[in-house]
Design an enzyme around this catalytic site. Sequence first.
Site, PDB file in Angstrom:
ATOM      1  N   HIS A   1       0.900  -1.168   0.000  1.00  0.00           N
ATOM      2  CA  HIS A   1       0.000   0.000   0.000  1.00  0.00           C
ATOM      3  C   HIS A   1       0.929   1.206   0.000  1.00  0.00           C
ATOM      4  CE1 HIS A   1      -3.975  -1.670   0.465  1.00  0.00           C
ATOM      5  NE2 HIS A   1      -3.615  -2.405   1.496  1.00  0.00           N
TER       6      HIS A   1
ATOM      7  N   PRO B   1      10.603   4.784   1.921  1.00  0.00           N
ATOM      8  CA  PRO B   1       9.577   3.912   1.348  1.00  0.00           C
ATOM      9  C   PRO B   1      10.244   2.742   0.614  1.00  0.00           C
ATOM     10  CG  PRO B   1       9.892   5.822  -0.060  1.00  0.00           C
ATOM     11  CD  PRO B   1      10.840   5.988   1.100  1.00  0.00           C
TER      12      PRO B   1
ATOM     13  N   GLU C   1       5.619  -4.430  12.213  1.00  0.00           N
ATOM     14  CA  GLU C   1       4.363  -4.968  11.670  1.00  0.00           C
ATOM     15  C   GLU C   1       4.745  -5.871  10.507  1.00  0.00           C
ATOM     16  OE1 GLU C   1       1.529  -4.604  13.015  1.00  0.00           O
ATOM     17  OE2 GLU C   1       1.875  -2.907  14.350  1.00  0.00           O
TER      18      GLU C   1
ATOM     19  N   CYS D   1      -1.207  -7.529   4.136  1.00  0.00           N
ATOM     20  CA  CYS D   1      -0.747  -8.379   5.241  1.00  0.00           C
ATOM     21  C   CYS D   1      -1.927  -9.154   5.803  1.00  0.00           C
ATOM     22  CB  CYS D   1      -0.073  -7.536   6.312  1.00  0.00           C
ATOM     23  SG  CYS D   1      -1.068  -6.155   6.843  1.00  0.00           S
TER      24      CYS D   1
END
Length: 482
Positions: free
Chosen positions: A161, A184, A256, A290
């Site tokens: 994303h 990023p 995460e 995810c």
Amino acid sequence: MTVQQLKPAEIRHEALRIAGEKVYRDEVIEVTYPYTGEVVATVPKATLEDVRRAYRIARDYKPTLTRYERYRILMRAGEIIASRLDEISRLITLESGLSRKDTLYEVGRASDVLLFAANQALVDDGQVFSCDLTHHGKSRKVYTTKEPLLGVITAITPFNHPLNQVIHKVAPAVATNNRMVLKPSEKTPLSAYVLADILYEAGLPPEMLSIVTGDPREIADEMLTHPDVDLVTFTGGVAIGKYIAGKSVYKRQILELGGNDPIIVMEDADVEEAATLAASGSYKNSGQRCTAVKRMLVHEKVADQFVELLVAKTQALKYGDPMDPHTDMGTVIDEPAARHFEQVVDEAIAGGARLLAGHVRRGALYAPTVLDQVRPEMTVVKHETFGPVSPVIRFKDIDEAIRISNGTAYGLSSSVCTNRLDYITRFVRELNVGSVNVREVPGYRLELTPFGGIKDSGLGYKEGVQEAMKSFCNTKTYSLPW
Ligand code: NAD
């Protein structure tokens, strides 16, 4: 205009944003449109000195924005994003190959993140404790107050994303008056630069946010170990997450990581609803979430009916040209990823699984694929298959469903389809995951609510705007005699 009509002059040449300053470098990384393989942009390869300068500036700057000013900046950024919805969605489609339907949805989510972060910036979550609570207590009070970190936050994000992963780190940092240096994914680096410019335009002091791109082998260690870094927030795969866990010593870490989320369909479920949730959970964002549905655990009594409906819904899905507004599903991130899905599905078929739909590849385009009679030990479900594959595993009873569900290294989220309270109670208690969604996809949440996994999916520290803001702060207490 489609990307095929882009002229070379329209290839975007991006610069680093070091505290807002645009810095170009001769060495660049090419960004390709996965659907055609064409180069659509270049981003600089930051040098170590670029990265160090970003941290130096961030460390030396002490933000003084009031809560109202932070609220205004975040709200203004949201307004700018909303006014550029179409353009930003196109850009994300170009860098990722995700369909316009998916990227329009993603930009909408980004606006939600900004809205929640803006509103949370207005909320003072200080606490007050009276001290006369025990026999040796005193007539005093202890107060808590949240302060931004003394040092800088490092943020590293994945490709899946391109905007939303970035904004989930940047917006809580702005809302808490922190300084952040963000890298990023080199596969989808463009929207992070757009977001930084929007925030500067909305009034963010540029020292509070730098964006760097580069070869992680050259710059990642510096971002993980720099003495001015207090906290590393990372979203991405398990391997790199564990590398960071070992490398960023004595820094706070929010990791995460990957997921292998099940949808569990019990015998009393509304099978039509379950198949709809399974298909959307499996194929949205080309299966690259995810919290995508990566395993479908279905009670044997309803499995035939479920599979029939799932195949019909899979075949009804329009996949292909990501820029076509009617396309439901675009490509995956690149051809090697698509080849990997092909290989694990081939392996499952060789092991006895039945192919019922899809399994066709053209470049980075991989058809939504249904596999029945999958066994829990097959690679396609034992490890995270980060693409549009729907493997169905049949089970006999709830004990077996829970055992299979808990039988992988991951523990991110889950979906359970049943109306029986005894089943729901057991799933909520016994599934070793961060979230259980009854009759919803595993990915369901508000951008505000706590989100994150356990086991290999994360250390249990949550994201979501509210939790991220908490973890980006130090809690200071002070006590007063009244
Ligand atoms: P990845 O782990 O390959 O890369 C993530 C980021 O790490 C990229 O920016 C990459 O450049 C960087 N990186 C590479 N080497 C590094 C190093 N040595 N040190 C520090 N950073 C390094 O992940 P990906 O392929 O971009 O994304 C897919 C993965 O992300 C999947 O496993 C998916 O489940 C996971 N993911 C998790 C969540 C979540 O919230 N739990 C959300 C989205 C994606």
